[in-house]
Design an enzyme around this catalytic site. Structure first.
Site, PDB file in Angstrom:
ATOM      1  N   ALA A  98     -19.958   7.614   3.685  1.00 17.45           N
ATOM      2  CA  ALA A  98     -21.498   8.521   2.087  1.00 17.45           C
ATOM      3  C   ALA A  98     -22.326   7.333   2.414  1.00 17.45           C
ATOM      4  O   ALA A  98     -22.509   6.479   2.217  1.00 17.45           O
ATOM      5  CB  ALA A  98     -19.745   8.748   0.842  1.00 17.45           C
ATOM      6  N   GLY A 109     -16.746   9.624   4.062  1.00 17.68           N
ATOM      7  CA  GLY A 109     -17.528  10.923   4.425  1.00 17.68           C
ATOM      8  C   GLY A 109     -17.111  10.700   5.857  1.00 17.68           C
ATOM      9  O   GLY A 109     -16.946  11.981   6.331  1.00 17.68           O
ATOM     10  N   GLU A 148     -14.582  12.063   7.345  1.00 19.25           N
ATOM     11  CA  GLU A 148     -13.780  13.611   6.517  1.00 19.25           C
ATOM     12  C   GLU A 148     -15.250  14.839   7.597  1.00 19.25           C
ATOM     13  O   GLU A 148     -14.301  15.362   8.030  1.00 19.25           O
ATOM     14  CB  GLU A 148     -14.300  13.242   5.704  1.00 19.25           C
ATOM     15  N   GLU A 150     -12.186   5.089   0.549  1.00 17.82           N
ATOM     16  CA  GLU A 150     -12.698   4.896  -0.858  1.00 17.82           C
ATOM     17  C   GLU A 150     -11.950   4.337  -1.943  1.00 17.82           C
ATOM     18  O   GLU A 150     -12.025   4.266  -2.985  1.00 17.82           O
ATOM     19  CB  GLU A 150     -12.655   6.607  -0.975  1.00 17.82           C
TER      20      GLU A 150
END
Length: 694
Positions: A66, A105, A108, A128
């Site tokens: 992210a 992310g 993901e 995370e």
């Protein structure tokens, strides 16, 4: 080639479209990257000539995670979920082509692709938890559907990076392609998918790995129990576990709602804010405003260490671990032999645990040379003095080093509290003298306080910081003052703890409060572990303090089976009636009537005194930034990372609250306590330490 936006291009090669992202330095999921994924997928799906899509990144890595700077800020469209949905619901197979690190992310996104190929050097993971968060874009729901809940629990609560080969074995990657030929390999794999008419495999629809765990809550109960100590105080591991439970027990869309709810709770909480603060603080701590990043460093190819005791041996291991030869100097052969044998034993124990190969032990030991002659240090690029804390002896050693060491060598002292300027004055080259305060055990503890004397050159400071990074430490720069940053703040806390013992709180009461706050142990348990006789001498002892009386009774801590606490054979502590009686006698002598001291008072006097001392350290220019103080206390003293360090914790409770409470305790704080003018100023202005700049 079609330009999708400033960071995204779409190239069609026969039946395969290559959607390429290029957003340096790490292709993080910023708004332009999210937009590029969404619009690129739409364009590729709309092209009738395209039958399969490869998602690839330029530069050094696949999507690394992210955009952390966007966390907690108003979201910008499109959302990550829109891009992921465009990938997962694509009518054409989407293949993620992974190199570098596919983390958070980024991974993901890869899990939304129908297939994943990678080069052998690639790594993936969901880290995370280190930011006090959980994977909030479906990671906790898709991961267990690929690897099973047991492995998923380990990955999300540990935040571990998984190498390409184990990722292939687990099914996270479908194929490994030749290093350096990712694009060609991914396109070839896409053509194979088409030729074999493989299905559009959606991870969200897989059930075979999670079904066996349904109705088995003991899987999660046992995992919690096994990791209770490691997870103590942290919210994020527990929230991650709940999400994996949801993946097992709820339909995918319901599990996604659970993940989202728990993610937002963590994101809005103080723990994640603290852990994100630490993440950035660890990167900023290396930046010294007046030292250019491109300054010429002293090339450190050989290191000398004076003293082969616990500290010297531990320091030597750091250098041997990275292949730098070390000459260890002692005054007696027996001490030298003992020091080298302890180092060997440490390495052999590591090898027994499977973390080193037996040949690595010999390689590292081969880098260590022992000597009884200081002249053996003549060709060293850096010399670190690690003898006991005695100014006269340290000055004598540095005067000798001045004559022996070659010009340009770094002359470092491992002192934990003594005046580096005075040590440097024993040489004709004070600009070469720098403090390098390692924390014990030096081969384990991450912190290195680099102490800049008033005459230390910028080159020496920069070299000490750089070598700290090379040996895996986190370096924090300090100016010269008694105790530097860490031990000076520790002294302020210790003063309050000792004062409260003479007001009615027992040592174990104080230790419990600080342990419950999140520290690994309280001040009295820590004293017992280190040894109460550090700095104590039998000849000069006058029964003037509780510690002196305990030492005179041969209650010197864990090593003698008794100190502030009593210990059994396994060194388990229990409150001591002997200590209680000694404290009672001291209070009676002083005419003090014991009072009940609340847990709140114990916590506030100890922690707020630390914050106050930290503010003085900032005001005096001893530390560059408040976040550097936090880094010292997290990495050197075990301050809970989920509280962000003492200074960030002060910001969390509010500096006005800290000041008001310290004033309320007033005379109880003792005659040596003085309020920091900077702390009062910031509190009055409604500001935080994180906003303060020199």
């Amino acid at each position: 080639m079609q330009t999708i936006n400033a960071v995204t291009t779409l190239t069609v090669e026969g039946e395969v479209a290559v959607l390429s992202l290029n957003s340096p330095p790490v292709n993080s999921l910023s708004q332009p990257v999210r937009e590029g994924i969404l619009n690129g997928m739409r364009a590729a799906n709309a092209d009738p000539a395209v039958k399969a899509i490869v998602l690839i990144c330029e530069g050094r890595t696949f999507i690394a995670g992210a955009e952390i700077t966007e966390l907690g800020k108003p979201p910008k469209a499109p959302s990550l979920a829109e891009g992921q949905d465009a990938i997962e619901s694509s009518s054409k197979p989407v293949i993620a082509a992974i190199h570098g690190t596919s983390l958070g992310g980024g991974f993901e996104v890869a899990l939304c692709c129908h297939y994943r190929v990678a080069v052998p050097s690639a790594k993936c993971g969901l880290p995370e938890v280190h930011l006090g968060l959980l994977p909030g874009a479906g990671g906790t729901q898709r991961l267990p559907r690929v690897v099973g809940p047991e492995k998923a629990l380990e990955m999300v609560t540990g935040g571990t990076h998984v190498g390409a080969k184990p990722a292939l074995a687990m099914g996270l990657f479908d194929e490994l392609v030749e290093e350096g030929k990712l694009r060609e390999g991914a396109i070839a794999f896409a053509r194979k998918v088409l030729a074999e008419n493989r299905p559009l495999r959606k991870v969200r629809d897989l059930d075979d790995k999670v079904a066996p765990a349904r109705g088995k809550p003991e899987i999660f109960a046992e995992f919690r129990k096994a990791n209770a100590r490691k997870f103590r105080g942290f919210l994020a591991p527990e929230y991650n576990i709940r999400c994996i439970e949801a993946a097992v027990n709820q339909p995918f869309d319901e599990g996604m709602k659970t993940e989202r709810k728990l993610f937002l709770e963590l994101l809005g909480g103080s723990q994640s804010a603290a852990q994100r603060h630490v993440f950035f603080a660890e990167r900023q701590v290396w930046k010294i405003p007046d030292i250019p990043e491109d300054i010429a460093l002293v090339p450190v190819k050989k290191v000398g260490i004076i003293g082969a005791g616990t500290m010297g041996g531990g320091i030597a291991m750091n250098f041997a671990n990275v292949g730098i030869p070390v000459t260890l100097v002692e005054t007696q052969q027996a001490a030298l032999d003992r020091g080298l044998s302890v180092v060997r034993k440490n390495y052999e124990n590591t090898a027994k645990r499977g973390r080193l190969k037996p040949e690595d032990v010999e390689t590292r030991m081969g880098l260590l040379t022992g000597s009884l002659d200081l002249n053996a240090l003549a060709d060293c690029d850096m010399v670190i003095e690690a003898i006991f804390e005695n100014m006269a002896i340290k000055k004598e050693v540095f005067a000798k080093l001045d004559k022996i060491c070659k010009p340009g060598a770094v002359l470092a002292t491992n002192t934990s509290a003594l005046n580096v300027n005075e040590i440097a004055s024993a040489t004709s080259r004070p600009e070469a003298v720098v403090g390098m305060h390692f924390f014990s055990p030096a081969n384990v503890m991450r912190l290195l306080e680099v102490v800049r004397g008033e005459k230390t050159s910028k080159q020496m400071v920069a070299t000490a910081m750089a070598i700290g990074k090379k040996i895996g430490k986190i370096g924090a720069l300090s100016g010269v003052c008694p105790g530097f940053i860490g031990n000076r703040i520790l002294a302020a806390r210790t003063a309050q703890a000792q004062a409260m013992v003479l007001e009615g709180a027992m040592p174990w009461d104080i230790d419990k409060v600080l342990y419950d706050f999140g520290l690994p142990m309280g001040p009295f348990a820590m004293s017992d572990l280190a040894g109460l006789d550090i700095g104590w001498s039998k000849e000069n002892s006058k029964s003037s303090t509780i510690r002196e009386v305990l030492c005179e009774m041969d209650r010197r801590g864990q090593k003698t089976g008794a100190g502030y606490y009593d210990y059994d054979e396994q060194r388990n502590a229990k409150p001591s009636e002997v200590t209680r009686k000694i404290i009672g006698e001291f209070m009676a002598k002083k005419g003090v009537t014991p009072r009940v001291i609340t847990e709140q008072e114990i916590l506030e006097r100890c922690i707020y005194a630390m914050i106050n001392e930290g503010a003085k350290i900032l005001d005096e220019g001893i530390a560059i930034r408040s976040s550097d103080i936090d880094i010292v206390w997290i990495n050197g003293y075990g301050f809970p990372v989920y509280r962000g360090g003492p200074m960030f914790y002060g910001d969390t409770v509010g500096l006005a609250t800290v000041v008001a409470k310290l004033k309320e305790y007033g005379p109880k704080m003792g005659p040596t306590f003085a309020m920091s003018p900077l702390l009062e100023k910031l509190a009055a202005e409604g500001k935080r330490f994180t906003e303060w700049k020199r």
